[in-house]
Design a protein around this motif. Structure first.
Motif, PDB file in Angstrom:
ATOM      1  N   ASP A 388       0.872  -1.275  -0.029  1.00  0.00           N
ATOM      2  CA  ASP A 388      -0.011  -0.124   0.019  1.00  0.00           C
ATOM      3  C   ASP A 388       1.017   1.168  -0.044  1.00  0.00           C
ATOM      4  O   ASP A 388       0.454   2.252  -0.627  1.00  0.00           O
ATOM      5  CB  ASP A 388      -1.013   0.012   1.019  1.00  0.00           C
ATOM      6  CG  ASP A 388      -2.218  -0.990   1.113  1.00  0.00           C
ATOM      7  OD1 ASP A 388      -2.167  -1.523  -0.155  1.00  0.00           O
ATOM      8  OD2 ASP A 388      -2.398  -1.451   2.145  1.00  0.00           O
ATOM      9  N   GLU A 389       2.059   1.073   0.540  1.00  0.00           N
ATOM     10  CA  GLU A 389       2.838   2.444   0.723  1.00  0.00           C
ATOM     11  C   GLU A 389       3.290   2.688  -0.658  1.00  0.00           C
ATOM     12  O   GLU A 389       3.397   3.717  -1.013  1.00  0.00           O
ATOM     13  CB  GLU A 389       3.960   2.005   1.824  1.00  0.00           C
ATOM     14  CG  GLU A 389       5.140   3.086   1.762  1.00  0.00           C
ATOM     15  CD  GLU A 389       4.620   4.591   2.373  1.00  0.00           C
ATOM     16  OE1 GLU A 389       5.134   5.618   2.345  1.00  0.00           O
ATOM     17  OE2 GLU A 389       3.656   4.457   3.217  1.00  0.00           O
ATOM     18  N   ASN A 392       0.972   4.272  -3.225  1.00  0.00           N
ATOM     19  CA  ASN A 392       0.705   5.537  -2.840  1.00  0.00           C
ATOM     20  C   ASN A 392       1.846   6.263  -3.430  1.00  0.00           C
ATOM     21  O   ASN A 392       1.576   7.528  -3.194  1.00  0.00           O
ATOM     22  CB  ASN A 392       0.249   5.760  -1.364  1.00  0.00           C
ATOM     23  CG  ASN A 392      -0.939   5.238  -1.036  1.00  0.00           C
ATOM     24  OD1 ASN A 392      -1.815   4.968  -1.788  1.00  0.00           O
ATOM     25  ND2 ASN A 392      -1.098   5.058   0.183  1.00  0.00           N
ATOM     26  N   ARG A 393       2.829   5.861  -4.056  1.00  0.00           N
ATOM     27  CA  ARG A 393       3.838   6.708  -4.509  1.00  0.00           C
ATOM     28  C   ARG A 393       3.894   6.488  -6.119  1.00  0.00           C
ATOM     29  O   ARG A 393       3.826   5.325  -6.586  1.00  0.00           O
ATOM     30  CB  ARG A 393       5.196   6.142  -3.974  1.00  0.00           C
ATOM     31  CG  ARG A 393       5.291   6.595  -2.501  1.00  0.00           C
ATOM     32  CD  ARG A 393       6.456   6.051  -1.884  1.00  0.00           C
ATOM     33  NE  ARG A 393       6.530   6.052  -0.241  1.00  0.00           N
ATOM     34  CZ  ARG A 393       7.185   7.427   0.286  1.00  0.00           C
ATOM     35  NH1 ARG A 393       7.579   8.316  -0.482  1.00  0.00           N
ATOM     36  NH2 ARG A 393       6.850   7.236   1.541  1.00  0.00           N
ATOM     37  N   THR A 444      -5.979   2.048 -12.292  1.00  0.00           N
ATOM     38  CA  THR A 444      -4.860   2.150 -11.309  1.00  0.00           C
ATOM     39  C   THR A 444      -3.484   1.793 -11.974  1.00  0.00           C
ATOM     40  O   THR A 444      -3.597   0.992 -13.228  1.00  0.00           O
ATOM     41  CB  THR A 444      -4.946   1.298 -10.025  1.00  0.00           C
ATOM     42  OG1 THR A 444      -4.836  -0.108 -10.594  1.00  0.00           O
ATOM     43  CG2 THR A 444      -6.215   1.496  -9.315  1.00  0.00           C
ATOM     44  N   THR A 613      -4.356  15.048  -1.150  1.00  0.00           N
ATOM     45  CA  THR A 613      -3.559  13.442  -0.673  1.00  0.00           C
ATOM     46  C   THR A 613      -2.242  13.291  -1.566  1.00  0.00           C
ATOM     47  O   THR A 613      -1.455  12.581  -0.992  1.00  0.00           O
ATOM     48  CB  THR A 613      -4.605  12.696  -1.219  1.00  0.00           C
ATOM     49  OG1 THR A 613      -4.892  12.405  -2.503  1.00  0.00           O
ATOM     50  CG2 THR A 613      -6.020  12.831  -0.470  1.00  0.00           C
ATOM     51  N   LEU A 615      -2.336  11.643  -4.117  1.00  0.00           N
ATOM     52  CA  LEU A 615      -2.261   9.871  -4.351  1.00  0.00           C
ATOM     53  C   LEU A 615      -2.260   9.944  -5.868  1.00  0.00           C
ATOM     54  O   LEU A 615      -3.167  10.442  -6.670  1.00  0.00           O
ATOM     55  CB  LEU A 615      -3.234   9.225  -3.567  1.00  0.00           C
ATOM     56  CG  LEU A 615      -3.248   9.197  -2.025  1.00  0.00           C
ATOM     57  CD1 LEU A 615      -4.584   8.563  -1.524  1.00  0.00           C
ATOM     58  CD2 LEU A 615      -2.185   8.475  -1.702  1.00  0.00           C
ATOM     59  N   ASP A 618      -6.082   9.866  -6.897  1.00  0.00           N
ATOM     60  CA  ASP A 618      -6.736  10.902  -7.137  1.00  0.00           C
ATOM     61  C   ASP A 618      -6.436  11.803  -8.267  1.00  0.00           C
ATOM     62  O   ASP A 618      -7.237  12.616  -8.971  1.00  0.00           O
ATOM     63  CB  ASP A 618      -6.596  11.889  -5.768  1.00  0.00           C
ATOM     64  CG  ASP A 618      -7.256  11.209  -4.713  1.00  0.00           C
ATOM     65  OD1 ASP A 618      -8.638  10.797  -4.844  1.00  0.00           O
ATOM     66  OD2 ASP A 618      -6.801  10.870  -3.558  1.00  0.00           O
TER      67      ASP A 618
END
Length: 778
Positions: A388-389, A392-393, A444, A613, A615, A618
């Motif tokens: 997940d980390e 998010n990058r 994604t 965020t 992210l 987004d």
């Protein structure tokens, strides 16, 4: 004359730099007594001291003082001027709003003062505009537009930052040390991004750093920054701010990336103030060393030492004796259980430990119980926390796949065990879900292997369905629903099977509505499944009434949720996507014009969320909504407004793609955006630009197509891009190329329709208009 003025400016700035070393009440006296300073330079130095010297920059927020002599135009380009909000040595900044009422946009417009216009100043101004166009980062004020006034004065339109400069923020907010360090990290990230684009800022000072809402930094004023056209060094004029300029910049006017490191050291010293921990003081001193050789070699090295301080690791700026090193080791051990930041070294170490632990369990099954528990915990950490980390990058599509594949081999072995626990089976089901998202999906970052991705989602659903039969609790119910929401989306948007997509969506909605204790995650998933059902029903199955009802139900559900749930980022994202699709339905029901307000509202909401965020998810949705709005404006013959919407999104997508060219979803998104820009350029009679953009879009569209599996059928996505490119060529008066692309596109649509159900919207808005237009082709 200009050269003499530059010499006076250089003398004055050098004198001010020296004067700042004296108490404030003695600085003017120091300048007046300066024996080697000419009278004009003394007068200029006194004026700079009286003005509180801010470097001559231009603010994009409301932080700078104004004077009565500044001009006040009513309009600049397509914007209505509201008031003067800032001024600097080269020009003014105005607060403005769009002159049309189709959607709201408040901006800062930077304009050169007419009485100061020179060839060099105009060139410097245009250079800043180009630099900003090449930079895309959440901590750098964004460029929206640019041009020249009717009398040839250049301007550009910037993001308006409603926040104070760094020094004023420190004075009035007096934030804790942790917040100050977080602010400094944002500044470092922004400067590092500029350096990666071969740009040195050269004037990292408090007035050029604004602090917006929620402690978000925005770096401004690249007016004296320049592309680094020689390795490590670039030569410019004399512009720099006293108190923050390194010796080499004052002496020779030359600046390098190490000059920015010096400025960062000065900023860190300002942020931490007196009485800060010795390690932070040492970091600031090393960065701002008078000797270039003693500074950090890069911004990333400085940032790494800040992370060392945060992680209780030895700081390179300190003299590392045995006592100091032992103290750092002890601090890390005490806080190991609370470690929250995961970096690349941790990822690699986790992979090594997991692999070794698994081999040991195979060699010694009789002694495996303890090791198996450790393996499960580590694999879970890698599959969920680390994954997940990394997700998010930006720029990590291959890393996500590597993590999922390595961890999944262990989780699958645990799930295959007939005695596997509830936790192991749930982790395996969730793990397959993540592996699918990294392999091939829609929306994604992934590698574009759609067939494999769908198979992995089905595997996740199978594991979780069996678990749900035994443990029908909310935890499993939510995990299973998420998998079916993804299957709804991918079987629809990848044009696999519309009826199956609908079935997955209805099942997911039923599961979610059965959850006894709703949470923000549940509300977000309900919003997402409503959006996906609204899409497949309306777009693909031609059931417009049912699809519209699904969208309205999703919006109502979110609006009815507790206020704290509605503030959750995932819930806000789902709400904005629902607004985006509602706007699409408005086009079907009432025409293009009826959708503009809804698209604009969705874009404002999502842009704010993406800025908060940062992210990838987004930013992707922001790009989708912006593209929909831009294409609608283009159909209405409003190319200038469309380009204002799509231009910043294009730069952002291009930057992301360059960071991660393996990301198939990024390729597809950039293809759509590039062709939209081509259409806008063509409508504005920018023929060469239009052709460049459309060729770029087609190249990306071709490279994003996969030759096997789900993409072996006639590709509707590629047919869509060909149709959109044909519109751009037609608007660019390249009729022959347009006709050829329309023939290719309609052939793909026909091939698809012979085997599958052609989506309603493809037939109505793409195939039929092309068939009508092709009557004019020879």
């Amino acid at each position: 004359m200009e050269r003499k003025h530059a010499e006076i400016e250089r003398e004055a700035l050098a004198a001010v730099e020296d004067a700042l070393e004296h108490p404030s009440d003695a600085r003017s006296s120091f300048v007046l007594k300066h024996e080697k300073l000419s009278d004009p330079a003394k007068a200029r130095a006194i004026a700079l001291l009286d003005a509180g010297m801010s470097g001559g920059g231009l603010m994009t927020g409301g932080a700078s003082a104004c004077d009565d002599e500044d001009e006040y135009p009513d309009r600049i380009g397509g914007y209505r001027v509201l008031r003067l909000i800032g001024r600097g040595g080269m020009g003014n900044v105005y607060l403005a709003e769009r002159a049309t009422d189709d959607f709201d946009l408040v901006v800062a417009i930077k304009l050169i003062k007419r009485r100061l216009i020179t060839k060099d100043l105009i060139e410097r101004f245009r250079r800043e505009r180009q630099i900003l166009a090449d930079l895309n980062h959440p901590n750098i004020a964004r460029l929206f537009d640019g041009g020249e006034t009717e009398d040839g004065v250049p301007y550009f339109v910037m993001e308006y930052i409603d926040g104070p400069p760094l020094d004023r923020w420190l004075k009035h907010v007096n934030p804790p040390l942790e917040n100050r360090i977080a602010i400094f990290e944002q500044i470092c990230n922004a400067v590092e991004t500029a350096h990666q684009r071969l740009v040195v800022h050269r004037d990292l000072t408090p007035p050029n750093i604004l602090v917006a809402d929620a402690d978000t930094v925005k770096l401004i004023d690249f007016g004296i920054a320049r592309p680094n056209d020689r390795p490590e060094t670039l030569s410019t004029g004399s512009a720099w701010t006293p108190g923050f300029a390194p010796p080499e910049q004052k002496d020779s006017g030359e600046a390098t990336t190490l000059s920015d490191v010096y400025g960062l050291g000065k900023l860190l010293g300002l942020l931490i103030g007196g009485g800060a921990p010795a390690e932070l003081t040492a970091i600031a001193s090393k960065a701002a060393s008078q000797d270039v050789e003693n500074r950090y070699p890069s911004v990333s090295a400085l940032y790494e030492d800040i992370q060392n301080y945060r992680g209780f690791k030895p700081v390179t700026a300190m003299r590392a004796g045995p006592t100091y090193l032992f103290k750092k080791f002890a601090q890390r051990q005490r806080l190991a259980a609370a470690a929250g930041t995961i970096v690349a070294a941790a990822i690699l170490m986790t992979l090594i430990i997991v692999t070794q632990a698994y081999r040991e369990t195979e060699r010694a099954r009789a002694e495996a119980e303890a090791s198996l528990a450790d393996t499960r915990a580590l694999a879970g950490t890698m599959m969920f926390d680390v994954f997940d980390e990394v997700s998010n990058r930006p720029g990590n599509s291959r890393a996500r796949l590597m993590l999922a594949q390595n961890a999944q081999s262990h989780l699958e072995a645990l799930a295959a065990d007939p005695d596997a626990s509830y936790e192991s089976r749930l982790a395996a089901g969730r793990g397959f879900f993540r592996l699918a998202a990294a392999t091939g999906t829609v929306g994604t970052g992934n590698l574009g292997e759609m067939t494999e991705g769908l198979a992995l989602y089905e595997r996740s659903a199978d594991i979780l369905e069996k678990l749900y039969a035994e443990y029908p609790n909310d935890e499993v119910r939510l995990a299973l629903a998420r998998t079916h929401v993804s299957l709804t989306r991918d079987k629809s948007l990848a044009y696999v099977n519309f009826e199956q997509s609908r079935e997955h969506g209805e099942y997911a909605r039923d599961l979610l509505l059965r959850i006894e204790n709703p949470s923000p995650a549940v509300i977000a998933e309900l919003g997402m499944v409503s959006r996906e059902l609204g899409g497949v029903l309306g777009c693909c199955l031609g059931k417009l009434k049912e699809g519209h009802e699904a969208i309205e139900e999703g919006l109502l559900l979110i609006k009815s949720a507790p206020s704290e749930y509605r503030e959750d980022p995932a819930v806000r994202r789902a709400f904005n996507d629902l607004l985006n699709l509602r706007a699409g339905y408005q086009i079907v029901f009432d025409g293009d014009g009826a959708s503009i307000e809804l698209f604009s509202q969705a874009l404002r909401n999502q842009r704010q969320l993406a800025n908060e965020t940062n992210l990838p998810a987004d930013h992707r949705l922001e790009a989708t909504i912006a593209t929909n709005l831009a294409r609608t404006l283009l159909r209405m013959g409003r190319p200038t407004e469309a380009d204002q919407v799509i231009a910043p999104i294009y730069l952002e997508a291009l930057s992301a793609y360059r960071t991660d060219p393996a990301d198939n979803d990024l390729q597809r998104r950039l293809a759509v955006i590039s062709i939209a820009r081509a259409y806008a350029a063509a409508q504005k009679s920018q023929r060469n630009q239009a052709e460049d953009y459309v060729e770029e879009g087609l190249r990306l569209a071709r490279s994003s197509e996969k030759p096997s599996g789900a993409q072996a059928k006639p590709s509707l996505n590629f047919a869509h891009r060909l149709q959109e490119a044909s519109e751009a060529y037609w608007a660019n008066n390249q009729i022959g190329k347009s006709c050829e692309l329309m023939r290719q596109s309609t052939a793909l649509y026909r091939q698809y329709a012979e085997q599958y159900q052609l989506p309603f919207t493809s037939l109505r808005y793409r195939v039929k208009p092309m068939e009508e237009k092709m009557k004019n082709c020879s």
